[in-house]
Design an enzyme around this catalytic site. Structure first.
Site, PDB file in Angstrom:
ATOM      1  N   VAL A  66     -25.982  -1.525  21.473  1.00 24.48           N
ATOM      2  CA  VAL A  66     -25.787  -1.590  20.026  1.00 24.48           C
ATOM      3  C   VAL A  66     -24.782  -2.669  19.603  1.00 24.48           C
ATOM      4  CG1 VAL A  66     -26.539   0.756  19.450  1.00 24.48           C
ATOM      5  CG2 VAL A  66     -24.130   0.340  20.031  1.00 24.48           C
TER       6      VAL A  66
ATOM      7  N   TYR B 192     -17.088   6.938  30.150  1.00 25.10           N
ATOM      8  CA  TYR B 192     -18.256   6.437  29.404  1.00 25.10           C
ATOM      9  C   TYR B 192     -17.841   5.503  28.261  1.00 25.10           C
ATOM     10  CZ  TYR B 192     -22.394   6.404  26.424  1.00 25.10           C
ATOM     11  OH  TYR B 192     -23.448   5.997  25.638  1.00 25.10           O
TER      12      TYR B 192
HETATM   13  N1  GLU Z   1     -21.606   3.357  23.217  1.00 19.70           N
HETATM   14  C1  GLU Z   1     -22.827   3.566  22.464  1.00 19.70           C
HETATM   15  C2  GLU Z   1     -22.999   5.044  22.238  1.00 19.70           C
HETATM   16  O1  GLU Z   1     -22.785   5.803  23.126  1.00 19.70           O
HETATM   17  C3  GLU Z   1     -23.981   2.990  23.237  1.00 19.70           C
HETATM   18  C4  GLU Z   1     -25.310   3.017  22.501  1.00 19.70           C
HETATM   19  C5  GLU Z   1     -26.091   1.742  22.712  1.00 19.70           C
HETATM   20  O2  GLU Z   1     -25.536   0.690  22.991  1.00 19.70           O
HETATM   21  O3  GLU Z   1     -27.326   1.775  22.566  1.00 19.70           O
HETATM   22  O4  GLU Z   1     -23.341   5.491  21.178  1.00 19.70           O
END
Ligand code: GLU
Length: 309
Positions: free
Chosen positions: A262, A192
């Site tokens: 994000v 992930y």
């Molecule tokens: N890698 C980020 C997280 O897991 C992704 C969140 C997003 O881009 O909205 O917090």
């Protein structure tokens, strides 16, 4: 068409640019906090093969949660409807990393585009294979759909997120406690965190999303990359769930399936027409690019692109 479309892109860019610097750059992943908040790019890939860009459209950025669209695509193709044993298809109305619904809903996340749901989707995609094999499959798919082998995983961003990943680990352990995960938490998160750290430019991302505008067909070969049925369903989930608790507002303003990250990127799909990618790191309260949303709203209205007309 060419000049007209370039005009729409350029006008949307000029319109939204005045708000550059507004919004807040994500800082909970330290590597993302280093990115220049004034960056802004937009790229449109049309179903007829044309491209139109403005601003920093060729500069790679961290796609973060936009990767969830691609892992959902792979998982759905690999597992078919059994994927829905692990994750639902309803908007959450909650923030991207919320844990509340997991407690009341038996550890089954609402949809594959919130963090919990994406972690559950990645768990199913692993399907008893190694971290490296799964990550290679994801990266190969992103490169193939972008038609560009230079798409890469930014190791600094992946390490940065892994170091601050308590919230995502909590979500995963919580789901594990409800028996909704099939692999160890650290195995799933190793995939992930790397999928979220894929770096792409707006041009690459728009090209990579084009199959979702073409009923699942590869734009160059017209080969069916995924089934048209899955393509429709992915677009439906993007429209309903692609922006966390801002999904209704995005559908209202832009009228297209989309997914935010994000890192400040947004991928939007106009079925039958094309794909649009924007990038501007300043985020609104729901974690969606503020300037990127403005640009998409302006572009979609000018081009007349909407799933509602
Ligand atoms: N890698 C980020 C997280 O897991 C992704 C969140 C997003 O881009 O909205 O917090």
């Amino acid at each position: 068409m060419s000049n007209e479309m370039q005009g729409y892109v350029q006008n949307a860019f000029e319109y939204a640019r005045s708000s550059c610097g507004e919004g807040r750059v994500a800082s909970y992943i330290p590597a993302l906090a280093q990115v220049d908040p004034k960056k802004f790019g937009i790229a449109v890939a049309l179903s007829n093969g044309e491209y139109h860009c403005a601003g920093d459209a060729e500069e790679p950025f961290s796609i973060q949660s936009i990767s969830k669209v691609f892992t959902l695509t792979l998982a759905l193709e690999r597992l078919g409807n059994t994927l829905w044993e692990s994750v639902g298809r309803e908007p959450s109305g909650s923030s991207f990393n919320s844990i509340i619904q997991l407690e009341t809903e038996g550890g089954k996340p609402r949809n594959p585009l919130i963090n919990a749901g994406a972690i559950a989707t990645t768990d199913r995609l692993i399907d008893n294979r190694s971290v490296d094999t799964t990550i290679s499959e994801i990266l190969d798919f992103m490169r193939e759909s972008a038609a560009d082998d230079s798409v890469f995983i930014d190791g600094i961003v992946a390490t940065s997120e892994a170091g601050m990943g308590a919230r995502n680990r909590s979500l995963a352990h919580f789901m594990s406690a409800f028996d909704n995960l099939r692999h160890p938490v650290e195995t799933i998160l190793a995939v992930y965190f790397q999928q979220c750290a894929v770096a792409m430019s707006c041009s690459q991302l728009a090209r990579a999303g084009l199959f979702l505008a073409l009923s699942g067909k590869d734009p160059s070969s017209s080969n069916q990359l995924i089934s048209s049925e899955h393509c429709r369903r992915i677009n439906a989930i993007m429209l309903a769930c692609g922006h966390y608790d801002n999904s209704g507002e995005f559908a209202f303003r832009v009228g297209l399936p989309g997914k935010s990250g994000v890192g400040g990127g947004i991928l939007a799909i106009a079925p039958g027409q094309g794909a649009i990618a924007v990038w501007s790191p300043g985020l609104n309260q729901a974690g969606t690019s503020l300037v990127g949303s403005l640009a998409l709203e302006h572009f979609a209205a000018a081009a007349g692109w909407s799933v509602f007309e």
